[in-house]
Design a protein around this motif. Structure first.
Motif, PDB file in Angstrom:
ATOM      1  N   VAL A 191    -135.756  23.803  59.633  1.00  0.00           N
ATOM      2  CA  VAL A 191    -136.499  23.312  60.793  1.00  0.00           C
ATOM      3  C   VAL A 191    -136.853  21.837  60.598  1.00  0.00           C
ATOM      4  CG1 VAL A 191    -138.630  23.571  62.110  1.00  0.00           C
ATOM      5  CG2 VAL A 191    -137.418  25.595  61.296  1.00  0.00           C
ATOM      6  N   MET A 192    -137.269  21.511  59.378  1.00  0.00           N
ATOM      7  CA  MET A 192    -137.629  20.124  59.083  1.00  0.00           C
ATOM      8  C   MET A 192    -136.449  19.180  59.290  1.00  0.00           C
ATOM      9  SD  MET A 192    -140.180  20.154  55.829  1.00  0.00           S
ATOM     10  CE  MET A 192    -138.805  19.961  54.791  1.00  0.00           C
ATOM     11  N   ILE A 193    -135.310  19.568  58.693  1.00  0.00           N
ATOM     12  CA  ILE A 193    -134.130  18.691  58.808  1.00  0.00           C
ATOM     13  C   ILE A 193    -133.738  18.514  60.263  1.00  0.00           C
ATOM     14  CG2 ILE A 193    -131.718  18.376  58.189  1.00  0.00           C
ATOM     15  CD1 ILE A 193    -132.155  20.101  55.806  1.00  0.00           C
ATOM     16  N   MET A 194    -133.696  19.647  60.990  1.00  0.00           N
ATOM     17  CA  MET A 194    -133.283  19.596  62.397  1.00  0.00           C
ATOM     18  C   MET A 194    -134.178  18.650  63.178  1.00  0.00           C
ATOM     19  SD  MET A 194    -130.793  21.671  63.146  1.00  0.00           S
ATOM     20  CE  MET A 194    -130.280  23.280  63.556  1.00  0.00           C
ATOM     21  N   LEU A 195    -135.485  18.774  62.996  1.00  0.00           N
ATOM     22  CA  LEU A 195    -136.415  17.962  63.786  1.00  0.00           C
ATOM     23  C   LEU A 195    -136.342  16.497  63.373  1.00  0.00           C
ATOM     24  CD1 LEU A 195    -139.562  20.238  64.060  1.00  0.00           C
ATOM     25  CD2 LEU A 195    -137.926  19.653  65.835  1.00  0.00           C
ATOM     26  N   ILE A 196    -136.240  16.261  62.067  1.00  0.00           N
ATOM     27  CA  ILE A 196    -136.227  14.866  61.622  1.00  0.00           C
ATOM     28  C   ILE A 196    -134.941  14.188  62.082  1.00  0.00           C
ATOM     29  CG2 ILE A 196    -136.057  13.399  59.579  1.00  0.00           C
ATOM     30  CD1 ILE A 196    -138.051  15.325  58.254  1.00  0.00           C
ATOM     31  N   ALA A 197    -133.828  14.951  62.041  1.00  0.00           N
ATOM     32  CA  ALA A 197    -132.562  14.355  62.455  1.00  0.00           C
ATOM     33  C   ALA A 197    -132.429  14.289  63.971  1.00  0.00           C
ATOM     34  CB  ALA A 197    -131.402  15.149  61.862  1.00  0.00           C
ATOM     35  N   ALA A 198    -133.368  14.913  64.698  1.00  0.00           N
ATOM     36  CA  ALA A 198    -133.269  14.934  66.160  1.00  0.00           C
ATOM     37  C   ALA A 198    -133.784  13.621  66.730  1.00  0.00           C
ATOM     38  CB  ALA A 198    -134.063  16.110  66.719  1.00  0.00           C
ATOM     39  N   GLU A 199    -132.858  12.824  67.239  1.00  0.00           N
ATOM     40  CA  GLU A 199    -133.260  11.523  67.754  1.00  0.00           C
ATOM     41  C   GLU A 199    -134.181  11.636  68.954  1.00  0.00           C
ATOM     42  OE1 GLU A 199    -130.018   8.912  68.608  1.00  0.00           O
ATOM     43  OE2 GLU A 199    -129.228   9.249  66.586  1.00  0.00           O
ATOM     44  N   LEU A 202    -127.284  18.965  71.353  1.00  0.00           N
ATOM     45  CA  LEU A 202    -127.005  18.481  72.705  1.00  0.00           C
ATOM     46  C   LEU A 202    -128.264  18.015  73.425  1.00  0.00           C
ATOM     47  CD1 LEU A 202    -124.441  21.221  73.768  1.00  0.00           C
ATOM     48  CD2 LEU A 202    -123.975  18.956  72.872  1.00  0.00           C
ATOM     49  N   TYR A 203    -129.382  18.658  73.167  1.00  0.00           N
ATOM     50  CA  TYR A 203    -130.596  18.289  73.909  1.00  0.00           C
ATOM     51  C   TYR A 203    -131.549  17.429  73.095  1.00  0.00           C
ATOM     52  CZ  TYR A 203    -129.033  21.316  77.587  1.00  0.00           C
ATOM     53  OH  TYR A 203    -128.295  21.851  78.604  1.00  0.00           O
ATOM     54  N   LEU A 204    -131.660  17.704  71.793  1.00  0.00           N
ATOM     55  CA  LEU A 204    -132.571  16.886  70.991  1.00  0.00           C
ATOM     56  C   LEU A 204    -131.826  15.796  70.214  1.00  0.00           C
ATOM     57  CD1 LEU A 204    -135.148  19.481  69.642  1.00  0.00           C
ATOM     58  CD2 LEU A 204    -135.409  17.871  71.512  1.00  0.00           C
ATOM     59  N   LYS A 205    -130.514  15.698  70.429  1.00  0.00           N
ATOM     60  CA  LYS A 205    -129.703  14.638  69.821  1.00  0.00           C
ATOM     61  C   LYS A 205    -129.773  14.624  68.294  1.00  0.00           C
ATOM     62  CE  LYS A 205    -128.480  12.656  73.781  1.00  0.00           C
ATOM     63  NZ  LYS A 205    -128.052  13.944  74.334  1.00  0.00           N
ATOM     64  N   THR A 206    -129.827  15.811  67.693  1.00  0.00           N
ATOM     65  CA  THR A 206    -129.667  15.889  66.243  1.00  0.00           C
ATOM     66  C   THR A 206    -128.198  15.640  65.939  1.00  0.00           C
ATOM     67  OG1 THR A 206    -131.404  17.553  66.085  1.00  0.00           O
ATOM     68  CG2 THR A 206    -129.916  17.390  64.224  1.00  0.00           C
ATOM     69  N   ASP A 207    -127.941  14.850  64.917  1.00  0.00           N
ATOM     70  CA  ASP A 207    -126.551  14.687  64.473  1.00  0.00           C
ATOM     71  C   ASP A 207    -125.994  16.080  64.187  1.00  0.00           C
ATOM     72  OD1 ASP A 207    -124.821  12.361  62.558  1.00  0.00           O
ATOM     73  OD2 ASP A 207    -124.328  14.469  62.565  1.00  0.00           O
ATOM     74  N   ILE A 208    -124.843  16.406  64.804  1.00  0.00           N
ATOM     75  CA  ILE A 208    -124.380  17.795  64.745  1.00  0.00           C
ATOM     76  C   ILE A 208    -123.942  18.175  63.331  1.00  0.00           C
ATOM     77  CG2 ILE A 208    -121.950  17.393  65.338  1.00  0.00           C
ATOM     78  CD1 ILE A 208    -122.396  19.932  67.235  1.00  0.00           C
ATOM     79  N   ALA A 265    -127.979  21.897  57.983  1.00  0.00           N
ATOM     80  CA  ALA A 265    -129.289  22.551  57.963  1.00  0.00           C
ATOM     81  C   ALA A 265    -129.141  24.045  58.233  1.00  0.00           C
ATOM     82  CB  ALA A 265    -130.207  21.908  58.998  1.00  0.00           C
ATOM     83  N   LEU A 266    -128.313  24.387  59.208  1.00  0.00           N
ATOM     84  CA  LEU A 266    -128.139  25.806  59.539  1.00  0.00           C
ATOM     85  C   LEU A 266    -127.490  26.570  58.388  1.00  0.00           C
ATOM     86  CD1 LEU A 266    -127.062  26.046  63.273  1.00  0.00           C
ATOM     87  CD2 LEU A 266    -129.153  26.856  62.204  1.00  0.00           C
ATOM     88  N   ASN A 267    -126.529  25.941  57.732  1.00  0.00           N
ATOM     89  CA  ASN A 267    -125.886  26.605  56.595  1.00  0.00           C
ATOM     90  C   ASN A 267    -126.886  26.870  55.481  1.00  0.00           C
ATOM     91  OD1 ASN A 267    -123.330  26.777  57.696  1.00  0.00           O
ATOM     92  ND2 ASN A 267    -122.759  24.742  56.987  1.00  0.00           N
ATOM     93  N   LEU A 268    -127.719  25.860  55.212  1.00  0.00           N
ATOM     94  CA  LEU A 268    -128.732  26.044  54.166  1.00  0.00           C
ATOM     95  C   LEU A 268    -129.715  27.136  54.579  1.00  0.00           C
ATOM     96  CD1 LEU A 268    -129.442  22.347  53.173  1.00  0.00           C
ATOM     97  CD2 LEU A 268    -128.372  24.086  51.761  1.00  0.00           C
ATOM     98  N   MET A 269    -130.062  27.121  55.858  1.00  0.00           N
ATOM     99  CA  MET A 269    -131.017  28.117  56.350  1.00  0.00           C
ATOM    100  C   MET A 269    -130.426  29.518  56.217  1.00  0.00           C
ATOM    101  SD  MET A 269    -133.018  28.447  59.942  1.00  0.00           S
ATOM    102  CE  MET A 269    -131.784  29.056  61.051  1.00  0.00           C
ATOM    103  N   ALA A 270    -129.158  29.660  56.581  1.00  0.00           N
ATOM    104  CA  ALA A 270    -128.544  30.990  56.530  1.00  0.00           C
ATOM    105  C   ALA A 270    -128.421  31.462  55.086  1.00  0.00           C
ATOM    106  CB  ALA A 270    -127.170  30.948  57.191  1.00  0.00           C
ATOM    107  N   SER A 271    -128.056  30.536  54.195  1.00  0.00           N
ATOM    108  CA  SER A 271    -127.866  30.923  52.804  1.00  0.00           C
ATOM    109  C   SER A 271    -129.157  31.477  52.207  1.00  0.00           C
ATOM    110  CB  SER A 271    -127.374  29.713  52.013  1.00  0.00           C
ATOM    111  OG  SER A 271    -127.265  30.020  50.658  1.00  0.00           O
ATOM    112  N   GLY A 272    -130.265  30.787  52.425  1.00  0.00           N
ATOM    113  CA  GLY A 272    -131.547  31.277  51.905  1.00  0.00           C
ATOM    114  C   GLY A 272    -132.159  32.319  52.817  1.00  0.00           C
TER     115      GLY A 272
END
Lengths: 349, 313
Positions: free
Chosen positions: A322-330, B88-94, B100-107
């Motif tokens: 969650v942290m990474i996603m939010l921080i990377a979310a421009e 797509l909506y919050l403009k996180t680098d995909i 992040a999702l891979n790390l989340m799923a692994s743990g």
């Protein structure tokens, strides 16, 4: 400039807070003793000197791997090979530590250098494939992690394994090679100084040298860098090789500081943790120690929590994401940034 | 060496290739659909892992493998919608989002596994179900071909059907056309009134569905349990397969088959006197080599094109 730094700082803090609140919610949902669990999670690491020592022990490898990642990410090379380089670097250090007889001080230095060389050599493969043929460094470096793991285990099993140890571990490293642990009742070792030195060197490299400048420019806009005469192919190569070297040095340091034998049976995961730290620190070497302490604190806190309560420590992985996603979310909180920019413009006008 | 040939040229081996290709193929098709819309889904590894665990849990609680499959697919959709929403909506680098999702799923899977099965390694204490194997009528009677093609898990047949479905979907349906349009030139697609974001969202969801199938197969077909990090890089191998297949369904199928071959070889060679560590490296080394060969041929072709252009100019 000042304001936007402040804004980034606030954004990070808010992202972290949201993540921690999520952690609380999860704990309340699953635990029969939520208050105890939260208490352990938040204050466990500072409850005793030894536990805070654990935090600093974990910070050392995290600093190395996150420095490695930040160098590669600053060049926009999404290389995930820090994990494999870290592992194979530790194997190399174990080999030097076991097979060579050298005077103290020199011995660990040689072993760490070997770790760096091997780690850099490992990352040469994805770097070369990317520079020469534009093959995705992301995929090849991930594959390389599995290869490095098997290669490392092979060397330990066939050349360095102690048959009388009762477990699949290597011989003990010659004591001359070990990095001294200098804080009583903890395992904090001399590697922490190497880590601090690495932070300074990487900072200097990235922001004060020609190569570092070329690296950052390539990361910001590789086409522009190309047009302005920067050899971006070279950057692709050396950014990843340097990243691999730093990770390899980290693996060697970890092995010589924390262990007598090589005993990992799986990838220790510091390479991927390094990605988390690097993202938290915005790839800025000077912020990396802070971010590393933060992540290590959270990890040790979760560990202590899982030992004393019914909440497993893997909970951390959810809040990390969650942290990474939010921080990377421009776009996250961009509304406020926009308002701030408008206000600033009005004042200037 | 004789041993090696005996292993490869046996019907058992042919059967094994299809068996281990299945998860790679699902994930590669998942990569394909999102890639054609111009979004890179590197969270397939984690998506499959999450789906694998969800499938095991729901099949154990409901006693039905099919319900397990349904929820595995829902888990796949859930994972890819997180990625889609953030990127797509919050403009996180995909790519960062995928990591992040891979790390989340692994743990996170270990976390959930511990809560449900009180074990951090394997779901052995859950009475989860397995999707059925299917004997193909007539084909099973044919010598050589029968033993290779028949008696597979139903998901293996689904994966082969999925190749055709994805092909049909991309090239014969309006939505497929839009996905390709968005992937090839988002600005042009936008100018004719296609919502780029919407199409990319849909394609990521489709990608999640396919990865969900792949994950369900891992824990309810390939083996009958969930274990920690059981996908073992297949989601990433799939990315390479999709790239090698040049983002076409048939090419992706062939490339997946190649990596499946390497995987099956690695499984069968464990009986020979080669260090296990080297045998286990085979799929990963094959992937790197495959990626390198593909990339080198692509850059050569691109090079030839620019030369031609220069000549024309």
């Amino acid at each position: 400039m000042q304001k936007s730094t402040l804004f980034e700082f606030l954004r990070t803090v808010i992202a972290v807070l949201i993540a921690i609140i999520m952690a609380f919610i999860i704990i309340f949902f699953i635990s029969k003793q939520p208050i105890e669990a939260i208490n352990r999670f938040l204050f466990g690491p500072i409850s005793s000197f030894r536990h805070f020592g654990n935090v600093l022990e974990m910070v050392i490898p995290l600093i190395f791997t996150s420095l490695a990642v930040s160098v590669m990410f600053q060049a926009k090379q999404f290389n995930m090979g820090a994990e494999g380089s870290f592992f194979i670097g530790a194997v190399a250090a174990a080999a030097i530590g076991i097979k060579f007889k050298l005077p103290p001080v020199l011995h660990p230095l040689v072993a760490i250098a070997a770790g760096g060389i091997v780690g850099g050599a490992a990352n040469f493969i994805p770097a070369f494939l990317k520079a020469r043929w534009k093959a995705s460094e992301l995929v090849s470096s991930l594959m390389l992690n599995y290869i490095m793991f098997n290669l490392g285990i092979y060397f330990i099993n066939y050349y360095l394994r102690d048959p009388y140890a009762g477990a699949m571990v290597s011989y003990t490293v010659n004591p001359t090679a070990n990095l001294p642990q200098f804080v009583p009742r903890t395992r904090i070792h001399a590697g922490i100084f190497i880590a601090v030195l690495a932070v300074i060197v990487v900072y200097y490299f990235l922001y004060r040298t020609r190569w570092g400048f070329a690296l950052r420019m390539t990361g910001i806009n590789s086409k522009f860098a190309d047009y302005s005469g920067i050899n971006t192919n070279m950057v692709i190569l050396y950014s990843q090789i340097i990243g691999g070297m730093i990770a390899g040095i980290g693996g060697a340091t970890e092995l010589l500081g924390m262990y007598q034998r090589f005993q990992w049976q799986s990838l220790p995961g510091y390479g991927f943790d390094g990605i988390i730290v690097a993202i938290l620190a915005r790839n800025n070497p000077l912020l990396i120690p802070v971010a590393a302490v933060f992540l290590a604190y959270m990890r040790i806190g979760a560990d202590l929590m899982s030992r004393m309560t019914d909440v497993p420590s893997e909970m951390v992985s959810v809040i990390q994401a969650v942290m990474i996603m939010l921080i990377a979310a421009e776009a996250f909180l961009s509304y406020w940034r926009h308002k701030m920019v408008v206000r600033e413009a009005k004042i200037d006008g | 060496m004789d041993n090696l040939f005996n292993i490869i040229f046996s019907t058992n081996f042919g059967y094994a290739v299809l068996r281990v290709t299945t998860p790679i193929l699902f994930a590669a098709l998942a990569a394909l659909i999102s890639d054609r819309a111009g979004v890179i889904n590197i969270s397939l590894e984690g998506t499959m892992l999450a789906a694998a665990l969800t499938g095991v849990i729901f099949s154990a609680y409901t006693g039905s493998a099919w319900v397990g499959l349904l929820f595995a697919v829902i888990a796949g959709i859930f994972m890819s919608s997180i990625l889609a929403y953030f990127s797509l909506y919050l403009k996180t680098d995909i790519i960062l989002g995928g990591i992040a999702l891979n790390l989340m799923a692994s743990g996170g899977t270990v976390f959930v596994l511990y809560l449900v099965a009180h074990d951090k390694g394997i779901s052995a204490s859950l009475a989860s179900k397995v999707l059925p194997q299917i004997e193909l009528p007539l084909i099973s009677k044919i010598p050589v071909i029968g033993p290779v093609l028949s008696n597979h898990n139903v998901m293996t047949y689904f994966s082969l059907i999925a190749v055709i479905v994805v092909y049909y979907f991309l090239y014969r349906t309006p939505l497929g056309l839009r996905i390709r349009a968005v992937g090839e030139n988002p600005d042009a697609a936008d100018s004719v009134g296609i919502s780029v974001r919407q199409i990319q969202f849909v394609s990521l969801i489709a990608s999640g569905i396919l990865a969900g199938f792949g994950g369900a197969y891992m824990s309810m077909g390939y083996v009958s349990w969930f274990s920690r990090d059981m996908t073992a890089g297949r989601g990433f191998i799939a990315l390479a397969a999709e790239a090698m297949g040049m983002a076409t369904p048939i090419g992706t199928f062939l490339a997946s088959l190649l990596f499946g071959f390497a995987d099956a070889l690695s499984n069968s060679l464990q009986s020979l006197r080669i260090p296990a560590e080297f045998v286990q490296m085979i799929p990963y080394i094959t992937t790197i080599i495959g990626l390198a060969i593909y990339a080198s041929r692509r850059t050569q072709r691109a090079g030839a094109k620019t030369v031609r252009k220069e000549v024309k100019a």
